[in-house]
Scaffold this active site. Structure first.
Site, mmCIF file in Angstrom:
data_model
loop_
_atom_site.group_PDB
_atom_site.id
_atom_site.type_symbol
_atom_site.label_atom_id
_atom_site.label_comp_id
_atom_site.label_asym_id
_atom_site.label_seq_id
_atom_site.Cartn_x
_atom_site.Cartn_y
_atom_site.Cartn_z
ATOM 1 N N CYS A 334 -2.070 2.324 3.555
ATOM 2 C CA CYS A 334 -3.243 1.806 2.832
ATOM 3 C C CYS A 334 -4.478 2.710 2.873
ATOM 4 C CB CYS A 334 -3.620 0.414 3.320
ATOM 5 S SG CYS A 334 -2.314 -0.515 4.086
ATOM 6 N N ARG A 363 5.869 2.838 13.542
ATOM 7 C CA ARG A 363 5.271 1.765 14.331
ATOM 8 C C ARG A 363 6.020 1.646 15.641
ATOM 9 N NH1 ARG A 363 4.635 -2.765 9.553
ATOM 10 N NH2 ARG A 363 3.405 -1.433 8.171
ATOM 11 N N GLN A 381 8.340 2.462 3.566
ATOM 12 C CA GLN A 381 7.968 1.268 2.806
ATOM 13 C C GLN A 381 7.995 1.596 1.325
ATOM 14 O OE1 GLN A 381 3.999 0.676 4.590
ATOM 15 N NE2 GLN A 381 4.669 -1.420 4.947
ATOM 16 N N ASP A 383 5.945 1.005 -1.031
ATOM 17 C CA ASP A 383 4.581 0.508 -0.946
ATOM 18 C C ASP A 383 3.817 0.713 -2.248
ATOM 19 O OD1 ASP A 383 2.524 -0.633 0.398
ATOM 20 O OD2 ASP A 383 2.039 1.109 1.645
ATOM 21 N N HIS A 385 -0.436 -0.215 -3.804
ATOM 22 C CA HIS A 385 -1.699 -0.931 -3.715
ATOM 23 C C HIS A 385 -2.246 -1.088 -5.116
ATOM 24 C CE1 HIS A 385 -1.126 0.558 0.381
ATOM 25 N NE2 HIS A 385 -1.635 -0.618 0.695
ATOM 26 N N LYS A 465 -1.059 -14.603 1.013
ATOM 27 C CA LYS A 465 0.052 -13.750 0.594
ATOM 28 C C LYS A 465 1.216 -14.590 0.115
ATOM 29 C CE LYS A 465 2.433 -13.582 5.006
ATOM 30 N NZ LYS A 465 3.261 -12.840 5.922
ATOM 31 N N HIS A 511 -1.919 -5.459 -1.482
ATOM 32 C CA HIS A 511 -0.825 -4.641 -0.944
ATOM 33 C C HIS A 511 0.465 -5.296 -1.417
ATOM 34 C CE1 HIS A 511 -3.466 -3.400 2.566
ATOM 35 N NE2 HIS A 511 -3.949 -4.599 2.333
HETATM 36 ZN ZN LIG Z 1 -1.231 -1.651 2.361
#
Ligand SMILES: [Zn+2]
Ligand SMILES: [Zn+2]
Length: 637
Positions: A334, A363, A381, A383, A385, A465, A511
């Site tokens: 992010c 992580r 991910q 991912d 945004h 979410k 996200h």
């Molecule tokens: Zn994010």
């Protein structure tokens, strides 16, 4: 005297009366325990203060907790009887979702799964002997003395960690004693149906600097039929274990020398992943996403602004020093995407801006929870945004959810469960923002006709979410897509856009990940399909097996013809027997196998065996090409 309430009646009893005696007084029969002020107690436990008591019967799910706990003790007792009291040192033995386990050290003995039936047999004996299970409360001194005498070094460690205000209790059955809070059955004879399933290693206290104990798992239910059913399911799940499939299919390995939780993708997994990623990118392009690439490390200042160092630090790897400054490996993408957003003044005309990246993050996870591809320390991910205006929120959410479902459908999933998590007590962002966001989530699911549940107050402090779970072939639910509002980062990073009014405004930020992570999703896919992936995703789509040298020319020609069509073909020309080659193709779950012998060469027709449809009979090469290309195009599962 204390006052206890059972089924709306009030009783006055002596403080310290065991629950079982209170039940006798109150005429409660067949209960195996009780919920006492919300906590599960067994019949042996004295009640010391005023309490609201709800009896637990065998039909209540809480009763399984009591059953399973006692079976863990019975197993520990069996181990001591088999391997010798002095040789067996007990760690912890908690219950699990379907049973129990016990971590044990057995001096000089490394258990194998072959030992399990012997242990089960001894457990049955102990059940048959029908020992009463007695609870005793000790003071600290007594407890230490007792467990020193028993040479239970791990139990002694636990006792040292118990706060002086807490009661120390032990449970005894015949000559077996265990440090334990309970709850337990009144007798060993009451134990239900059980089965020991497997053994694994587990570090004492989950700490890799501590000794490795042997963890023995069991499954337990009151009813043997229920146990049978769960065992069948368990066997089915075991057959589908993606860690085994990952090896058989040569998809990935995890090498202890590289590090636990760090995945090495092998060439077969590599080609599969390329296909998946190509597809993913195509679908994102169609929907107006823009691709970005960001570094793997970032300056601590960035993680300070984003709040990761304050709230996410335990999940991040240690920092490194670069030019006198502190850097961190990224746990999320992010902040980088935000930096890209902020790299110039943004106009409302650019919104919604959708920045996407297959971003690899790291992580920290405890070594004990790492599991194949499902739980790892480094993963990619899928991912993105999305940054948009308030007016765009509803459309953006609707499109994103539709995108998620359509992508999961393409991978062959048909059943979804959707969860919306709403505003918790402590939250940032204005009530209007929350309402707009929550409503847009609900509206999107409703318009798609997907059933959903609301987790009231279950959202993160920075925004609501939506989670999408998929149901796999054996009925398990897996969390995949997440669409998460964020009212926090736009503030922290002071994100802005210039509106039609020429003024600066704060955008909304979302996200989202559709598959979750490539690693985990691959684990789910492998288990869902038991390794037999859809043709479009299979690393090798067709395997050609020439019977002898004489068939090689024809096989080569066929190979080239199929490759011209963009198919992934392999020829098995090893000096192996035909039956072994066919078996290997089976193990590797190759979708189509074509054996080439005299008949094929002379007639110019091939007989095709499909992994999922069986024998397709004899057909021309062109017919086969049409057949397989239809399957690929339609992403047939
Ligand atoms: Zn994010
Ligand atoms: Zn116990």
């Amino acid at each position: 005297m204390i006052r206890v309430v059972i089924e709306d009646k009030v009783y006055e009893v002596e403080a310290g009366t065991p629950l079982g005696e209170i039940y006798q007084m109150a005429g409660v029969e067949n209960a195996v325990g009780g919920k006492v002020n919300g906590k599960i107690y067994d019949l042996q436990t004295p009640i010391r203060e005023d309490a609201n008591i709800v009896p637990i019967y065998k039909s209540d799910p809480e009763s399984l907790e009591i059953l399973r706990h006692s079976l863990a003790h019975i197993m520990a007792q069996a181990l001591k009887e088999i391997y010798g009291k002095e040789k067996v040192h007990l760690g912890v033995g908690p219950t699990t979702e379907e049973g129990f386990y016990y971590d044990v050290e057995i001096e000089g003995v490394r258990l194998s799964e072959d030992d399990l039936s012997k242990i089960e047999e001894k457990m049955r004996e102990i059940i048959q002997r029908n020992y009463p299970i007695l609870r005793r409360e000790l003071d600290r001194e007594e407890a230490i003395k007792l467990f020193e005498k028993l040479r239970e070094k791990y139990k002694l460690e636990i006792i040292k960690g118990i706060s002086p205000d807490d009661v120390i209790s032990v449970y005894e059955q015949n000559d077996f004693v265990d440090l334990c809070r309970g709850p337990h059955l009144p007798t060993t004879g009451m134990a239900g149906a059980f089965k020991l399933t497997h053994i694994s290693g587990a570090y004492w206290r989950g700490d890799s600097s501590q000794p490795m104990l042997q963890r023995i798992y069991g499954m337990a239910f009151w009813d043997s039929k229920e146990l049978e059913e769960r065992l069948k399911f368990y066997e089915e799940a075991k057959k589908r274990d993606h860690r085994k499939l990952g090896r058989d299919l040569e998809f990935f390995i995890i090498d202890e020398d590289v590090g636990p939780g760090l995945v090495l993708w092998l060439p077969k997994g590599g080609i599969y992943r390329k296909i998946l990623e190509d597809y993913w990118r195509e679908e994102h392009l169609k929907r107006g996403y823009q691709f970005v690439y960001t570094p793997h490390i970032g300056n601590a200042k960035l993680w300070q602004i984003s709040g990761h160092l304050d709230y996410y630090r335990p999940n991040m790897f240690s920092s490194m020093q670069v030019d006198q400054e502190e850097y961190f490996v990224k746990p999320m993408n992010c902040p980088f995407h935000i930096a890209i957003y902020k790299s110039k003044v943004r106009s409302y005309k650019e919104l919604p801006l959708k920045l996407a990246e297959l971003g690899t993050v790291y992580r920290y996870e405890m070594s004990g929870v790492l599991h194949g591809l499902m739980r790892v320390r480094g993963f990619t991910q899928d991912d993105a945004h999305i940054i948009c205006t308030e007016e765009q929120v509803e459309d953006v959410i609707h499109q994103t959810l539709e995108f998620a479902i359509s992508m999961l459908r393409d991978f062959g999933f048909e059943e979804f469960k959707v969860y919306i998590s709403t505003k918790p007590e402590d939250a940032i962002g204005s009530p209007d923002q929350w309402q707009l966001a929550e409503n847009s989530l609900k509206k999107a699911v409703e318009s798609m006709g997907i059933p959903y549940q609301i987790d009231e107050g279950g959202g993160a402090f920075y925004g609501p979410k939506i989670d999408v779970k998929i149901k796999d072939a054996i009925g398990r639910l897996w969390q995949c897509s997440t669409i998460q509002f964020d009212f926090n980062l736009p503030e922290r990073f002071d994100m802005e856009y210039v509106g039609p009014d020429n003024k600066r405004h704060r955008p909304y930020m979302i996200h989202r990940a559709l598959l979750g992570s490539i690693e985990r999703f691959t684990g789910i896919l492998l288990e869902h399909y038991a390794g037999a992936l859809p043709v479009w995703l299979s690393p090798v789509q067709v395997r050609l097996i020439p019977i002898g040298e004489a068939h090689m020319d024809y096989t080569k020609k066929l190979e080239n013809r199929l490759k011209e069509e963009g198919l992934r073909v392999e020829v098995d020309d090893r000096d192996e027997r035909l039956s072994a080659k066919i078996r290997d193709a089976e193990v590797q779950k190759i979708p189509y196998v074509i054996v080439i012998g005299d008949k094929e060469v002379s007639q110019g027709k091939i007989s095709v065996r499909s992994k999922k449809e069986g024998n397709l009979g004899s057909m021309s090469v062109e017919e086969f090409i049409k057949h397989i290309k239809d399957k690929i195009k339609s992403k047939a599962p």
